[in-house]
Design a protein around this motif. Structure first.
Motif, PDB file in Angstrom:
ATOM      1  N   VAL A  35      23.059   6.713   8.417  1.00 55.78           N
ATOM      2  CA  VAL A  35      21.773   7.437   8.393  1.00 55.78           C
ATOM      3  C   VAL A  35      21.278   7.687   9.813  1.00 55.78           C
ATOM      4  N   SER A  36      21.455   6.719  10.704  1.00 54.01           N
ATOM      5  CA  SER A  36      21.036   6.901  12.101  1.00 54.01           C
ATOM      6  C   SER A  36      21.798   8.054  12.749  1.00 54.01           C
ATOM      7  N   ILE A  37      23.102   8.131  12.481  1.00 57.27           N
ATOM      8  CA  ILE A  37      23.909   9.214  13.047  1.00 57.27           C
ATOM      9  C   ILE A  37      23.468  10.567  12.491  1.00 57.27           C
ATOM     10  N   ILE A  61      11.611   9.564  -8.050  1.00 60.54           N
ATOM     11  CA  ILE A  61      10.156   9.532  -8.262  1.00 60.54           C
ATOM     12  C   ILE A  61       9.418   9.063  -7.017  1.00 60.54           C
ATOM     13  N   VAL A  62       9.946   8.037  -6.338  1.00 58.96           N
ATOM     14  CA  VAL A  62       9.189   7.373  -5.265  1.00 58.96           C
ATOM     15  C   VAL A  62       9.376   8.035  -3.902  1.00 58.96           C
ATOM     16  N   VAL A  63      10.623   8.263  -3.481  1.00 60.07           N
ATOM     17  CA  VAL A  63      10.885   8.702  -2.101  1.00 60.07           C
ATOM     18  C   VAL A  63      10.235  10.041  -1.759  1.00 60.07           C
ATOM     19  N   PRO A  64      10.276  11.076  -2.627  1.00 63.43           N
ATOM     20  CA  PRO A  64       9.616  12.342  -2.265  1.00 63.43           C
ATOM     21  C   PRO A  64       8.114  12.219  -2.021  1.00 63.43           C
ATOM     22  N   LEU A  65       7.494  11.157  -2.545  1.00 67.45           N
ATOM     23  CA  LEU A  65       6.068  10.938  -2.281  1.00 67.45           C
ATOM     24  C   LEU A  65       5.802  10.680  -0.805  1.00 67.45           C
ATOM     25  N   LEU A  66       6.840  10.240  -0.089  1.00 66.77           N
ATOM     26  CA  LEU A  66       6.718   9.955   1.337  1.00 66.77           C
ATOM     27  C   LEU A  66       6.990  11.183   2.201  1.00 66.77           C
ATOM     28  N   SER A  67       7.386  12.291   1.558  1.00 68.95           N
ATOM     29  CA  SER A  67       7.849  13.462   2.310  1.00 68.95           C
ATOM     30  C   SER A  67       6.787  14.024   3.252  1.00 68.95           C
ATOM     31  N   ARG A  68       5.563  14.219   2.764  1.00 70.12           N
ATOM     32  CA  ARG A  68       4.514  14.819   3.592  1.00 70.12           C
ATOM     33  C   ARG A  68       4.247  13.975   4.835  1.00 70.12           C
ATOM     34  N   ARG A  69       4.134  12.678   4.671  1.00 70.36           N
ATOM     35  CA  ARG A  69       3.895  11.792   5.813  1.00 70.36           C
ATOM     36  C   ARG A  69       5.104  11.790   6.739  1.00 70.36           C
ATOM     37  N   PHE A  70       6.300  11.847   6.165  1.00 67.92           N
ATOM     38  CA  PHE A  70       7.537  11.860   6.948  1.00 67.92           C
ATOM     39  C   PHE A  70       7.598  13.104   7.838  1.00 67.92           C
ATOM     40  N   ILE A  71       7.292  14.265   7.295  1.00 62.55           N
ATOM     41  CA  ILE A  71       7.365  15.521   8.036  1.00 62.55           C
ATOM     42  C   ILE A  71       6.378  15.530   9.203  1.00 62.55           C
ATOM     43  N   GLN A  72       5.249  14.856   9.053  1.00 62.25           N
ATOM     44  CA  GLN A  72       4.214  14.874  10.087  1.00 62.25           C
ATOM     45  C   GLN A  72       4.571  14.023  11.300  1.00 62.25           C
ATOM     46  N   GLN A  73       5.595  13.186  11.198  1.00 56.58           N
ATOM     47  CA  GLN A  73       5.985  12.322  12.313  1.00 56.58           C
ATOM     48  C   GLN A  73       6.751  13.117  13.367  1.00 56.58           C
ATOM     49  N   ASN A  74       6.844  12.544  14.573  1.00 56.53           N
ATOM     50  CA  ASN A  74       7.707  13.149  15.589  1.00 56.53           C
ATOM     51  C   ASN A  74       9.165  12.760  15.317  1.00 56.53           C
ATOM     52  N   GLY A  75      10.078  13.310  16.126  1.00 57.42           N
ATOM     53  CA  GLY A  75      11.495  13.116  15.861  1.00 57.42           C
ATOM     54  C   GLY A  75      11.924  11.664  15.819  1.00 57.42           C
ATOM     55  N   LYS A  76      11.493  10.877  16.790  1.00 63.69           N
ATOM     56  CA  LYS A  76      11.890   9.470  16.860  1.00 63.69           C
ATOM     57  C   LYS A  76      11.332   8.695  15.672  1.00 63.69           C
ATOM     58  N   SER A  77      10.080   8.973  15.331  1.00 58.97           N
ATOM     59  CA  SER A  77       9.454   8.268  14.206  1.00 58.97           C
ATOM     60  C   SER A  77      10.122   8.642  12.887  1.00 58.97           C
ATOM     61  N   ARG A  78      10.520   9.923  12.743  1.00 55.42           N
ATOM     62  CA  ARG A  78      11.210  10.332  11.525  1.00 55.42           C
ATOM     63  C   ARG A  78      12.547   9.592  11.376  1.00 55.42           C
ATOM     64  N   MET A  79      13.221   9.431  12.485  1.00 55.21           N
ATOM     65  CA  MET A  79      14.511   8.721  12.455  1.00 55.21           C
ATOM     66  C   MET A  79      14.307   7.275  11.999  1.00 55.21           C
ATOM     67  N   ILE A  80      13.324   6.593  12.573  1.00 58.80           N
ATOM     68  CA  ILE A  80      13.019   5.212  12.177  1.00 58.80           C
ATOM     69  C   ILE A  80      12.585   5.158  10.710  1.00 58.80           C
ATOM     70  N   TYR A  81      11.781   6.141  10.320  1.00 60.13           N
ATOM     71  CA  TYR A  81      11.279   6.241   8.945  1.00 60.13           C
ATOM     72  C   TYR A  81      12.441   6.315   7.965  1.00 60.13           C
ATOM     73  N   VAL A 107      15.582   5.451   8.421  1.00 57.88           N
ATOM     74  CA  VAL A 107      16.373   4.214   8.442  1.00 57.88           C
ATOM     75  C   VAL A 107      15.693   3.133   7.608  1.00 57.88           C
ATOM     76  N   VAL A 108      14.376   3.001   7.756  1.00 57.43           N
ATOM     77  CA  VAL A 108      13.628   1.983   7.004  1.00 57.43           C
ATOM     78  C   VAL A 108      13.692   2.269   5.507  1.00 57.43           C
ATOM     79  N   VAL A 109      13.497   3.533   5.132  1.00 58.01           N
ATOM     80  CA  VAL A 109      13.558   3.900   3.710  1.00 58.01           C
ATOM     81  C   VAL A 109      14.939   3.620   3.146  1.00 58.01           C
ATOM     82  N   THR A 110      15.990   3.985   3.900  1.00 56.90           N
ATOM     83  CA  THR A 110      17.356   3.731   3.440  1.00 56.90           C
ATOM     84  C   THR A 110      17.618   2.235   3.302  1.00 56.90           C
ATOM     85  N   PHE A 111      17.139   1.459   4.251  1.00 52.55           N
ATOM     86  CA  PHE A 111      17.292  -0.004   4.188  1.00 52.55           C
ATOM     87  C   PHE A 111      16.629  -0.559   2.927  1.00 52.55           C
ATOM     88  N   LEU A 112      15.387  -0.143   2.675  1.00 56.84           N
ATOM     89  CA  LEU A 112      14.656  -0.646   1.506  1.00 56.84           C
ATOM     90  C   LEU A 112      15.314  -0.211   0.200  1.00 56.84           C
TER      91      LEU A 112
END
Length: 411
Positions: free
Chosen positions: A171-173, A109-129, A131-136
């Motif tokens: 996830v980083s790999i 329910i929750v994670v796909p809500l972040l998809s649109r914002r996630f796709i709009q990021q650049n490659g490095k930001s998506r990777m950090i994104y 990792v943070v989501v997986t951590f949480l």
């Protein structure tokens, strides 16, 4: 445990390898379904080969493909994985079935809500994104798991730390490999597009003027012949058709001429404001005729060197396409020009018929057009002009909901 970990990582790498080997150049919808199916199988394998710790606790990496699919594909892509995960978990049985169901449902329910914002990021930001989501998500998993134990022992906290570290590393790999694939695809497409534009530019510069001269002469003689009183009505009709075809040929030649190299006499160092204002003024009558309102918001102060004539023609093509996309329904064509981190951002948005993913992928290719009588040279000219100023074009569109062109020009 190390062997099981490496085996799980190998499972997770499998969809990436399949995409690189078979689908990197042609990731169509049918291929996406194949990747979803493969990811479902990978998820099952991860659950079939879990980690078994000395404390007797069992866990696996099933949620990594689940989270990545949710971020990249939203609900549509993660739904099959959600069904597979819970179906196989019920098949396995044992303790923790309902905990797994509740936890996976929350992620679904929750994670796909972040998809649109996630796709709009650049490659490095998506990777950090990711990792943070997986951590949480992993933290949330162990918080909910902690309620099942009356006493949280040191083994539990050791397990939590190990699980967090393993998930973050894996996830980083995976994300670094995915972003590398995406980068390679975009780089190759930019290279091919640049080569096409160069070839067309060289071709147009060499032959366009030579074609225009005989067209002009032929047009003149046909105009004289049309005014003759000795020809029949049918013959005048044939002349009318000939003149219309000459006019169309003249337009194609003019489109070709726009691909020639920028002329130094037309080079300016400016902020695009004059060009946007000029195009807005000349397109207003055409917009009004199609019940379209043009709204321009200009807040950019950065400047760039560019060919004034080519940039005007570029905006004319984009404005015209946006207006024509709304000619049946009317609406508002929004143009926003802003500055962001030494980049000039030009956003052109309409609420027209929109385009499919396949149509977006074809934009900028010679002779491809979504209009019945279009030549495709207009959009090719747009991509050529933006390429000349080292800019990029991103297109977002949905059928029936409109299109947005996002032009980023570095300063």
């Amino acid at each position: 445990m190390i062997e099981t970990l490496l085996l799980n990582v190998l499972f997770l790498l499998f969809p990436v390898l399949i995409a690189v080997i078979f689908f990197e150049n042609r990731l169509t919808k049918s291929n996406e379904y194949i990747l979803i199916s493969i990811s479902s199988v990978v998820l099952i394998f991860c659950m079939a080969f879990p980690f078994t710790l000395e404390t007797g606790f069992i866990f696996d990496l099933r949620y990594i493909p689940f989270i990545i699919a949710a971020l990249f594909g939203g609900y549509k892509m993660v739904l099959p994985l959600y069904l597979v995960l819970n179906s196989y978990r019920f098949f396995i049985g044992g303790e923790g079935i309902y905990h797994s169901l509740i936890f996976s449902t929350v992620i679904f329910i929750v994670v796909p809500l972040l998809s649109r914002r996630f796709i709009q990021q650049n490659g490095k930001s998506r990777m950090i994104y990711a990792v943070v989501v997986t951590f949480l998500v992993t933290v949330f998993y162990f918080i909910t798991l902690g309620f099942h134990y009356p006493n949280l022992t040191s083994e539990f906290w050791t397990l939590t730390v190990y699980a967090l570290v393993i998930h973050i590393i894996v996830v980083s790999i995976i994300m670094s490999l995915i972003e590398k694939v995406i980068f390679n695809v975009k780089t190759r497409e930019l290279y091919f597009r640049s080569e096409r534009l160069k070839d067309i530019g060289d071709l147009s510069a060499s032959i366009a003027h030579e074609i225009r001269n005989p067209l002009t002469v032929t047009n003149g003689f046909l105009q004289l012949l049309k005014g003759s009183k000795t020809i029949t009505a049918d013959e005048k009709g044939y002349i009318e058709f000939s003149l219309k075809e000459l006019e169309r040929a003249e337009k194609i030649v003019s489109d070709f001429l726009t691909f020639s190299k920028p002329q130094s006499a037309h080079m300016v160092y400016a902020s695009f404001k004059d060009e946007i204002t000029y195009v807005e003024n000349i397109m207003k009558p055409y917009a009004k005729m199609n019940q379209v309102d043009i709204q321009v918001h200009f807040t950019n102060s950065l400047k760039k060197k560019y060919d004034e004539n080519q940039m005007q023609q570029c905006f004319i093509n984009l404005f015209k396409n946006g207006i024509e996309a709304m000619k049946d329904t009317g609406g508002t064509l929004s143009i926003d020009v802003v500055e962001h981190k030494n980049n000039i951002i030009i956003k052109i948005k309409d609420r027209g018929v929109g385009m499919s993913c396949e149509e977006i992928a074809q934009l900028g290719k010679p002779y491809y057009s979504t209009k019945k009588e279009g030549t495709g040279l207009g959009m090719l000219m747009v991509y050529s002009t933006i390429c000349n100023v080292k800019g990029t074009i991103d297109v977002e569109s949905k059928v029936g909901k409109g299109t947005t062109f996002l032009i980023t020009i570095p300063v």
